[in-house]
Design a protein around this motif. Sequence first.
Motif, PDB file in Angstrom:
ATOM      1  N   GLY A   1       0.849  -1.157   0.145  1.00 22.90           N
ATOM      2  CA  GLY A   1       0.114   0.046  -0.012  1.00 22.90           C
ATOM      3  C   GLY A   1       0.909   1.317   0.015  1.00 22.90           C
ATOM      4  O   GLY A   1       0.226   2.341   0.159  1.00 22.90           O
ATOM      5  N   TYR A   2       2.046   1.208  -0.428  1.00 26.29           N
ATOM      6  CA  TYR A   2       2.923   2.385  -0.306  1.00 26.29           C
ATOM      7  C   TYR A   2       3.716   2.669  -1.557  1.00 26.29           C
ATOM      8  O   TYR A   2       4.424   1.607  -1.965  1.00 26.29           O
ATOM      9  CB  TYR A   2       3.855   2.439   0.975  1.00 26.29           C
ATOM     10  CG  TYR A   2       2.868   2.518   2.104  1.00 26.29           C
ATOM     11  CD1 TYR A   2       2.562   3.414   2.991  1.00 26.29           C
ATOM     12  CD2 TYR A   2       2.743   1.225   3.001  1.00 26.29           C
ATOM     13  CE1 TYR A   2       1.557   3.525   4.170  1.00 26.29           C
ATOM     14  CE2 TYR A   2       1.623   1.199   4.045  1.00 26.29           C
ATOM     15  CZ  TYR A   2       1.274   2.227   4.449  1.00 26.29           C
ATOM     16  OH  TYR A   2       0.478   2.203   5.644  1.00 26.29           O
ATOM     17  N   GLY A   3       3.949   3.667  -2.058  1.00 21.49           N
ATOM     18  CA  GLY A   3       4.519   3.843  -3.209  1.00 21.49           C
ATOM     19  C   GLY A   3       5.501   4.913  -3.265  1.00 21.49           C
ATOM     20  O   GLY A   3       6.119   5.154  -4.328  1.00 21.49           O
TER      21      GLY A   3
ATOM     22  N   ALA B   1      -3.275   6.279  -4.956  1.00 19.26           N
ATOM     23  CA  ALA B   1      -3.707   5.286  -5.609  1.00 19.26           C
ATOM     24  C   ALA B   1      -3.811   3.808  -5.113  1.00 19.26           C
ATOM     25  O   ALA B   1      -4.445   2.673  -5.628  1.00 19.26           O
ATOM     26  CB  ALA B   1      -3.054   4.953  -7.242  1.00 19.26           C
ATOM     27  N   LEU B   2      -3.056   3.450  -4.082  1.00 18.77           N
ATOM     28  CA  LEU B   2      -2.843   2.147  -3.457  1.00 18.77           C
ATOM     29  C   LEU B   2      -3.573   2.088  -2.048  1.00 18.77           C
ATOM     30  O   LEU B   2      -3.746   3.367  -1.557  1.00 18.77           O
ATOM     31  CB  LEU B   2      -1.335   1.963  -3.123  1.00 18.77           C
ATOM     32  CG  LEU B   2      -0.559   1.707  -4.400  1.00 18.77           C
ATOM     33  CD1 LEU B   2       1.093   1.794  -3.704  1.00 18.77           C
ATOM     34  CD2 LEU B   2      -0.879   0.569  -5.251  1.00 18.77           C
ATOM     35  N   LYS B   3      -3.959   0.932  -1.499  1.00 12.83           N
ATOM     36  CA  LYS B   3      -4.430   0.792  -0.254  1.00 12.83           C
ATOM     37  C   LYS B   3      -3.569   0.118   0.874  1.00 12.83           C
ATOM     38  O   LYS B   3      -3.077  -1.012   0.561  1.00 12.83           O
ATOM     39  CB  LYS B   3      -5.900   0.183  -0.410  1.00 12.83           C
ATOM     40  CG  LYS B   3      -6.701   0.665  -1.278  1.00 12.83           C
ATOM     41  CD  LYS B   3      -8.183  -0.062  -1.554  1.00 12.83           C
ATOM     42  CE  LYS B   3      -9.036   0.410  -2.518  1.00 12.83           C
ATOM     43  NZ  LYS B   3     -10.186  -0.370  -2.721  1.00 12.83           N
ATOM     44  N   PRO B   4      -3.484   0.572   1.840  1.00  9.51           N
ATOM     45  CA  PRO B   4      -2.643  -0.122   2.985  1.00  9.51           C
ATOM     46  C   PRO B   4      -3.284  -1.380   3.380  1.00  9.51           C
ATOM     47  O   PRO B   4      -4.659  -1.411   3.448  1.00  9.51           O
ATOM     48  CB  PRO B   4      -2.663   1.240   4.194  1.00  9.51           C
ATOM     49  CG  PRO B   4      -2.900   2.370   3.652  1.00  9.51           C
ATOM     50  CD  PRO B   4      -4.067   2.113   2.420  1.00  9.51           C
ATOM     51  N   VAL B   5      -2.551  -2.086   3.455  1.00  8.45           N
ATOM     52  CA  VAL B   5      -2.992  -3.660   3.603  1.00  8.45           C
ATOM     53  C   VAL B   5      -3.233  -3.711   5.029  1.00  8.45           C
ATOM     54  O   VAL B   5      -3.965  -4.438   5.671  1.00  8.45           O
ATOM     55  CB  VAL B   5      -1.954  -4.648   2.971  1.00  8.45           C
ATOM     56  CG1 VAL B   5      -2.388  -6.292   3.853  1.00  8.45           C
ATOM     57  CG2 VAL B   5      -2.075  -4.598   1.466  1.00  8.45           C
ATOM     58  N   ALA B   6      -2.158  -3.267   6.049  1.00 10.27           N
ATOM     59  CA  ALA B   6      -1.956  -3.313   7.600  1.00 10.27           C
ATOM     60  C   ALA B   6      -2.692  -2.108   8.223  1.00 10.27           C
ATOM     61  O   ALA B   6      -2.384  -1.086   8.047  1.00 10.27           O
ATOM     62  CB  ALA B   6      -0.762  -3.726   7.898  1.00 10.27           C
TER      63      ALA B   6
END
Length: 369
Positions: free
Chosen positions: A229-231, A239-244
Motif C-alpha cells: 500500500g505504499y508507493g 492510488a494504493l490501499k494500506p494492507v495493514a
Amino acid sequence: MSKVGETTLVLDLAALEHNYNYLRSKITPETKFLGVVKAFAYGSDMVAIAKKLEQLGADYLAVAYVSEGVLLRKTGVQLPILVLHPLASNFDDLIGYHLEPSIYSRNILNQFIEAAKEGEQNNYPVHIKFNTGLNRLGFSKDDVELIAEETKRSGCIKIVSAFSHLAASEDKNEQTFSLKQIESFKNLSSALMDRLGHAPMRHMLNTSGIINYPEAQFEMVRSGIGLYGYGNQVEIDAALKPVASLKTVISQIHQIEANESVGYNRAFKSNHPIKSATLPIGHADGIGRQYGKGKGFVTINNKKAPILGNVCMDMIMVDVTNIDCKEGDEAIVFGNEKSAEKFASGAGTISYEILTAISQRVKRVVTGI
C-alpha cells in the motif's frame, strides 16, 4: 472493520488484491510479476500474503533468507521462490525445498556449484545478481566471463534470470543515476547472454521503478512495498490501499495534575492538568522509543492523541485531554486514515521500518479473503 479488544494487526487481502492489480496495470501483460514477501511480508503475515499472491496469478515470490522460503514451502506455497540473500550454510535446505538462490559473488557461485554437485542436481535454477550502483550485493562487469564459464563447466546449474536493483528509483533528482544503472544492467545482461548462449529473464524494477521507469521492465518486475500500500510518492500512495492497520485499546485513563510526570525517567512533566490513556503496545511490539515525547501519535475517536514521555516495553501513554473516550475504546496507530508512512514520518523514518518492526507477538487478523 470491527473493533478490536487487544493490540491487533488487521490485514486486508482485498487491499492487497487492489494493489496487485494496480501495479499489474503499469506493466505489459507478458511481463512477469514477482511479489516480495520477505520480513514476514513486510511485517504482516508471510503465508497469508504469499498464498493470496499465488491465487492472484503472481509468477514468482522473493524472500531474503532460506528459512523464510522453507516456511512458505512447509505451508504449501508452490510458486517459484527467489532467495535474495542466501548463505552457504543453508544450501542443503535451499535445494531440499526447491528454492532458487541469488548468486551474487564468486565465493557464493563456487559454493553453490559444489552443493548442487553433492546433491546430484542438474540444471538447478539460479539467479545472477549484478551490482550496478547500489553497492550492496552483486557481481561486477569483470565477472561476466567467469560466471558463464563456471556455469557451463559445472553442468549442474542453469541461470534462469539476471537482475539488479535500482538505488533511488523514487527520487526524480537521481534520474540520471537511475538511467545509468539501467544502461549498465542492459550491457551486463547482454554480455552474459552472449556467453551463455541462451537468454535468462531480466528484472531490475522495484515498486518505484515500475512507476517511474516502465521502459526498463524487461521480462519481470519485482514489487514489495507497493503491494502493501505504499508507493514512495504521494500520488502513488493515493492510488494504493494500506494492507495493514495496527489497532489497540485503552487499558486505563489517568488524571495527571500539574507538576506530575508520566512514564520512565519522568520524560513528560505536565505544567497543567491533563488526562492520559495507557495503551497495551510498546517497543517490544515495534513502536520504538523514537516515537516517544510527542513524535508519534495514535488516533482515538477520530482525534489525535500524542505519545507522552518515553515509550515503555509493553505500553505507551497518550494525551487524551481533549478527547471524549473511555477505557476499552479503540486506538489506531496506523491504517487507512493515518498511514504507516505518516506515523513513521513523525520520528523521521519511513513506512518500511515501522511495518517490518511489528512484533510477532502482536495478534494478526486476516480479512478480505
